[in-house]
Design a protein around this motif. Sequence first.
Motif, PDB file in Angstrom:
ATOM      1  N   ARG A   9      -3.206  -5.746  -0.655  1.00  0.00           N
ATOM      2  CA  ARG A   9      -3.731  -6.575   0.421  1.00  0.00           C
ATOM      3  C   ARG A   9      -3.573  -5.868   1.765  1.00  0.00           C
ATOM      4  O   ARG A   9      -2.911  -4.840   1.873  1.00  0.00           O
ATOM      5  CB  ARG A   9      -3.000  -7.925   0.439  1.00  0.00           C
ATOM      6  CG  ARG A   9      -3.247  -8.709  -0.828  1.00  0.00           C
ATOM      7  CD  ARG A   9      -2.579 -10.053  -0.911  1.00  0.00           C
ATOM      8  NE  ARG A   9      -1.757 -10.440   0.219  1.00  0.00           N
ATOM      9  CZ  ARG A   9      -1.291 -11.670   0.397  1.00  0.00           C
ATOM     10  NH1 ARG A   9      -1.569 -12.617  -0.471  1.00  0.00           N
ATOM     11  NH2 ARG A   9      -0.530 -11.955   1.434  1.00  0.00           N
ATOM     12  N   ALA A  10      -4.161  -6.466   2.784  1.00  0.00           N
ATOM     13  CA  ALA A  10      -4.220  -5.816   4.103  1.00  0.00           C
ATOM     14  C   ALA A  10      -2.849  -5.465   4.659  1.00  0.00           C
ATOM     15  O   ALA A  10      -2.687  -4.423   5.305  1.00  0.00           O
ATOM     16  CB  ALA A  10      -4.975  -6.715   5.084  1.00  0.00           C
ATOM     17  N   GLU A  11      -1.844  -6.284   4.430  1.00  0.00           N
ATOM     18  CA  GLU A  11      -0.526  -6.015   5.022  1.00  0.00           C
ATOM     19  C   GLU A  11       0.213  -4.879   4.325  1.00  0.00           C
ATOM     20  O   GLU A  11       1.197  -4.361   4.859  1.00  0.00           O
ATOM     21  CB  GLU A  11       0.326  -7.283   5.038  1.00  0.00           C
ATOM     22  CG  GLU A  11       0.615  -7.873   3.680  1.00  0.00           C
ATOM     23  CD  GLU A  11       1.295  -9.227   3.782  1.00  0.00           C
ATOM     24  OE1 GLU A  11       2.123  -9.420   4.693  1.00  0.00           O
ATOM     25  OE2 GLU A  11       0.992 -10.100   2.961  1.00  0.00           O
ATOM     26  N   GLY A  12      -0.222  -4.486   3.136  1.00  0.00           N
ATOM     27  CA  GLY A  12       0.365  -3.341   2.454  1.00  0.00           C
ATOM     28  C   GLY A  12       1.870  -3.447   2.293  1.00  0.00           C
ATOM     29  O   GLY A  12       2.395  -4.468   1.845  1.00  0.00           O
ATOM     30  N   TYR A  13       2.572  -2.370   2.675  1.00  0.00           N
ATOM     31  CA  TYR A  13       4.026  -2.343   2.532  1.00  0.00           C
ATOM     32  C   TYR A  13       4.721  -3.453   3.321  1.00  0.00           C
ATOM     33  O   TYR A  13       5.850  -3.813   3.020  1.00  0.00           O
ATOM     34  CB  TYR A  13       4.570  -0.992   3.006  1.00  0.00           C
ATOM     35  CG  TYR A  13       4.315   0.168   2.075  1.00  0.00           C
ATOM     36  CD1 TYR A  13       5.220   0.483   1.073  1.00  0.00           C
ATOM     37  CD2 TYR A  13       3.186   0.971   2.218  1.00  0.00           C
ATOM     38  CE1 TYR A  13       5.018   1.579   0.235  1.00  0.00           C
ATOM     39  CE2 TYR A  13       2.961   2.062   1.389  1.00  0.00           C
ATOM     40  CZ  TYR A  13       3.879   2.352   0.390  1.00  0.00           C
ATOM     41  OH  TYR A  13       3.668   3.416  -0.438  1.00  0.00           O
ATOM     42  N   GLY A  14       4.055  -3.985   4.317  1.00  0.00           N
ATOM     43  CA  GLY A  14       4.655  -5.047   5.116  1.00  0.00           C
ATOM     44  C   GLY A  14       4.936  -6.311   4.344  1.00  0.00           C
ATOM     45  O   GLY A  14       5.659  -7.198   4.820  1.00  0.00           O
ATOM     46  N   ILE A  15       4.418  -6.408   3.128  1.00  0.00           N
ATOM     47  CA  ILE A  15       4.607  -7.617   2.344  1.00  0.00           C
ATOM     48  C   ILE A  15       6.072  -7.849   1.983  1.00  0.00           C
ATOM     49  O   ILE A  15       6.519  -8.989   1.861  1.00  0.00           O
ATOM     50  CB  ILE A  15       3.735  -7.581   1.071  1.00  0.00           C
ATOM     51  CG1 ILE A  15       3.636  -8.979   0.458  1.00  0.00           C
ATOM     52  CG2 ILE A  15       4.254  -6.556   0.063  1.00  0.00           C
ATOM     53  CD1 ILE A  15       2.584  -9.097  -0.617  1.00  0.00           C
TER      54      ILE A  15
END
Length: 301
Positions: free
Chosen positions: A265-271
Amino acid sequence: MASLSGEVGGIQMANPVLLAAGILGTTGASLKRAARAGAGGVVTKSVGSIPRDGHRGPTVVQVEGGLLNAMGLPNPSYTNFQEEIDIGREGGAPVVASIFGSGPQEFEEVAEGLDADGFELNLSCPHAERYGAEIGCEACKVEAITRAVKGSVSVPVWVKLTPNVADVIGLGLAAQRGGADAVVAINTLKAMAIDVESGRPILGNRFGGLSGPAIKPVAMRCVFDLASALEIPVIGVGGVASWQDAAEMIMAGAAGVQVGTALGRAEGYGIFRSISEGLSNYLDRKGMALAELKGLARRFS
């Protein structure tokens, strides 16, 4: 903020949100990046005793509700993988090595050849001949392989279970008898997709494993059942994409959760950070500790 630190499957972690096997764990750089992005622990791509190229393409296709993949366990072999684990450790989180083999001796060989903070036994991949679910659907083999690895290493051993069976509890009990420190539930669901114009199966291997939001209810049920039947911890994986998903898994009885497909998803590693911070804020709002959340849904059954 509420503390999320604690033990997950015998390994101390800053939070219970982990990188799942098979997504970004092919290189040490991706493991390190996931850890620095807030993952409490990281699990590597599965490695075996010999190099494998995996299946011919296409190996991944997006479908409604998630992804289908039939990678076929491509890996450089354990003899060429220790450096990736060492680089991953630079991220500051425990590195769990996912390993596979065709039987107890091969699993033992791979485990003895790697230095990791724990091992996750891949007894559940649905699309690799002679490996994964082909041997992991038999309780006697799960028990024997678990016992062999547990007897050869001094770090925690987790067993990743397949949902493609009639009795996942029986497999969990077999892992427990073999000495597992935790079970991981679940791997992907065996599935396929067909191109309507040509009539051909889309994946090069014809079928693969379904991951993503569509399998979350299945994973939830497996976690609930296993946590009710086992004395060892259960780590939930399958469709976790938000703090709400993580909370559900923990309410079902999970000691930790793994995130895989949602990394696309768009947030990538930020998840990782968004899930752990959301979970911590939720606990603050409810005035609860993480331990109080664990298994909450089982109290209503």
